[in-house]
Design a protein around this motif. Structure first.
Motif, mmCIF file in Angstrom:
data_model
loop_
_atom_site.group_PDB
_atom_site.id
_atom_site.type_symbol
_atom_site.label_atom_id
_atom_site.label_comp_id
_atom_site.label_asym_id
_atom_site.label_seq_id
_atom_site.Cartn_x
_atom_site.Cartn_y
_atom_site.Cartn_z
ATOM 1 N N CYS A 85 -8.204 1.329 8.620
ATOM 2 C CA CYS A 85 -7.893 2.455 7.732
ATOM 3 C C CYS A 85 -7.869 1.975 6.275
ATOM 4 O O CYS A 85 -7.727 0.780 5.998
ATOM 5 N N ASP A 86 -8.019 2.923 5.371
ATOM 6 C CA ASP A 86 -7.987 2.611 3.936
ATOM 7 C C ASP A 86 -6.684 3.158 3.351
ATOM 8 O O ASP A 86 -6.659 4.205 2.710
ATOM 9 N N MET A 87 -5.599 2.436 3.589
ATOM 10 C CA MET A 87 -4.287 2.885 3.149
ATOM 11 C C MET A 87 -4.185 3.004 1.627
ATOM 12 O O MET A 87 -3.640 3.991 1.122
ATOM 13 N N PRO A 88 -4.688 2.033 0.832
ATOM 14 C CA PRO A 88 -4.594 2.170 -0.628
ATOM 15 C C PRO A 88 -5.278 3.442 -1.141
ATOM 16 O O PRO A 88 -4.783 4.086 -2.072
ATOM 17 N N LYS A 89 -6.411 3.803 -0.541
ATOM 18 C CA LYS A 89 -7.106 5.010 -0.955
ATOM 19 C C LYS A 89 -6.286 6.250 -0.640
ATOM 20 O O LYS A 89 -6.224 7.189 -1.453
ATOM 21 N N ALA A 90 -5.635 6.279 0.519
ATOM 22 C CA ALA A 90 -4.795 7.418 0.892
ATOM 23 C C ALA A 90 -3.645 7.586 -0.094
ATOM 24 O O ALA A 90 -3.331 8.709 -0.512
ATOM 25 N N VAL A 91 -3.020 6.480 -0.468
ATOM 26 C CA VAL A 91 -1.928 6.536 -1.443
ATOM 27 C C VAL A 91 -2.440 7.023 -2.792
ATOM 28 O O VAL A 91 -1.794 7.828 -3.474
#
Length: 223
Positions: A85-91
């Protein structure tokens, strides 16, 4: 006593061997470990983060491949995700949803979402759209909006003002004038002179020339 000393020596030896077999910490979390992030947003933006029927949360999950997004009544957003998953992008997306548009700021690569006869709607921030009226699309008169922009195109616009209903007035013309400076203004003035409109006097002033003299006397009617 000798037995205790012998046992102590054996224990120290065992602990030493165990220490050799135990690798040092990697210094970072494994890429396969579950990820959790907590973000706080103002309560007035809770509905915007969720979206109609949860469509905004679903879109973020689909785009970034995170597993869940939970938000409570106080605006605390909890995101969970697994490997890939791309957690930094979601944030980043969630934070951008709570940014207040600034009057006078130029928004680069804003996406045109809809084109109408009187102008174009442009998304300057995620979920935030404003109207760029046909008169604000270019430095010269625009007869057909679709001659300048089309849906899906990205343009640079400046936020001119926000009205009492929270609607945003955008201008591409202002950006062109700001970046083109005196050259664009001079070309615009010359174009007005060539058109021979009512603005000829103002255009002459812009080029440093005196306005044309008005005709004296009255025109005679032919008998």
């Amino acid at each position: 006593r000798e037995a205790l000393e012998s046992a102590r020596g054996g224990l120290v030896h065992i602990l030493g061997e165990m220490d050799k077999a135990d690798p040092a910490p990697a210094g970072r979390m494994s890429a396969y470990a579950p990820q959790v992030e907590v973000v706080e947003v103002p309560q007035k933006y809770i509905g915007k983060v969720i979206g109609k029927g949860g469509e905004q949360i679903k879109a973020i999950c689909e785009q970034t491949k995170i597993d869940t997004i939970d938000i409570n009544e106080e605006g605390v957003v909890t995101l969970t995700g697994s490997f890939g998953c791309d957690m930094p992008k979601a944030v980043e997306i969630i934070r951008s949803l709570t940014v207040e548009p600034e009057v006078g700021k130029t928004y680069r690569n804003a996406r045109v979402t809809k084109v109408l006869d009187f102008g174009a709607f442009v998304e300057i921030l995620p979920g935030v759209e404003g109207l760029c009226h046909v008169s604000e699309l270019d430095v010269t008169r625009v007869a057909n909006v679709r001659d300048v922009v089309e849906e899906g195109q990205t343009i640079d616009v400046k936020l001119l003002e926000t009205n009492e209903r929270g609607q945003f007035k955008l201008s591409r013309r202002a950006v062109l004038l700001d970046e083109g400076g005196e050259k664009v203004r001079r070309e615009l003035a010359e174009a007005k002179v060539a058109a021979g409109g009512d603005d000829a006097e103002d255009a002459g002033k812009a080029r440093g020339k005196p306005p044309p003299k008005a005709r004296r006397g009255r025109s005679r009617l032919r008998e």
